[in-house]
Design an enzyme around this catalytic site. Sequence first.
Site, mmCIF file in Angstrom:
data_model
loop_
_atom_site.group_PDB
_atom_site.id
_atom_site.type_symbol
_atom_site.label_atom_id
_atom_site.label_comp_id
_atom_site.label_asym_id
_atom_site.label_seq_id
_atom_site.Cartn_x
_atom_site.Cartn_y
_atom_site.Cartn_z
ATOM 1 N N THR A 8 0.920 -0.919 -0.384
ATOM 2 C CA THR A 8 -0.120 0.151 -0.025
ATOM 3 C C THR A 8 0.947 0.666 -0.347
ATOM 4 O OG1 THR A 8 -1.707 1.123 1.098
ATOM 5 C CG2 THR A 8 -0.279 0.180 2.564
ATOM 6 N N ASP A 69 -7.285 -6.180 1.889
ATOM 7 C CA ASP A 69 -8.638 -5.520 1.256
ATOM 8 C C ASP A 69 -9.799 -5.561 2.721
ATOM 9 O OD1 ASP A 69 -9.462 -4.289 -0.984
ATOM 10 O OD2 ASP A 69 -10.579 -6.185 -1.401
ATOM 11 N N TYR A 151 -15.047 5.420 5.511
ATOM 12 C CA TYR A 151 -16.129 5.031 5.869
ATOM 13 C C TYR A 151 -16.345 5.915 7.184
ATOM 14 C CZ TYR A 151 -17.410 3.247 1.581
ATOM 15 O OH TYR A 151 -17.737 3.377 0.471
ATOM 16 N N ASP A 152 -14.973 6.089 8.109
ATOM 17 C CA ASP A 152 -14.944 6.028 10.114
ATOM 18 C C ASP A 152 -15.481 7.415 10.476
ATOM 19 O OD1 ASP A 152 -12.668 4.139 9.538
ATOM 20 O OD2 ASP A 152 -11.313 5.498 10.290
ATOM 21 N N LYS A 172 -8.748 3.153 17.966
ATOM 22 C CA LYS A 172 -9.693 2.206 17.298
ATOM 23 C C LYS A 172 -8.961 1.168 17.352
ATOM 24 C CE LYS A 172 -10.367 2.591 12.282
ATOM 25 N NZ LYS A 172 -9.759 3.127 10.846
ATOM 26 N N HIS A 177 -11.387 -4.070 12.271
ATOM 27 C CA HIS A 177 -11.412 -4.686 12.196
ATOM 28 C C HIS A 177 -10.540 -5.025 10.987
ATOM 29 C CE1 HIS A 177 -12.281 -1.528 9.758
ATOM 30 N NE2 HIS A 177 -11.974 -1.693 8.988
#
Length: 193
Positions: A8, A69, A151-152, A172, A177
Amino acid sequence: MKQLVFATNNSHKVDEVKNKLGGLFEIKTLSEVGCVEDIPETSDTLRGNAGQKSHYLYDRFHCDCFADDTGLEVEALNGAPGVYSARYAGPGKDSEANIDKLLSELEGKENRRARFRTVISLILDGEEYTFEGIVNGTILTERHGSHGFGYDPVFQPDGYNCSFAELSMEEKNKISHRGKAIEQLIRFLYVTK
């Protein structure tokens, strides 16, 4: 220190991972190893895309590496945006436009249950291993907070009365996830190191 390349150039993702893995491996990004091409993500699953990216990097640079991903899966939208989360509003990967589209799609819907899911594909000494992390929550009706990315600002994890974007990176990482998938990766790396 052994080097591990993260497939990334997303600085937010790199910061999250370095926060977790920094003492174990030297984390390098794509640009730091000279990979400037846009790695294809053509699979229709998160696992497929993560594996596609890690194999692409390993095949060309012959280095230990991992790729992830992540998808936001919304119940009322039959799991959408899912694998298309980054490009939900179009190919530009515009987070604000993605959020606007999501909120528009959910307008008037009572069920706002959702989950974030991350799949990591690790290639270590030529062998692939996968790890998955999930966090369940709810999509808020408007943005809250200024931390995080993607989208946080509209995702409220179960057990909290705030969005991901209202939590510090450390908070967080403990519940996210990606944090959960990275924890599995770390446990695996500690055992195999």
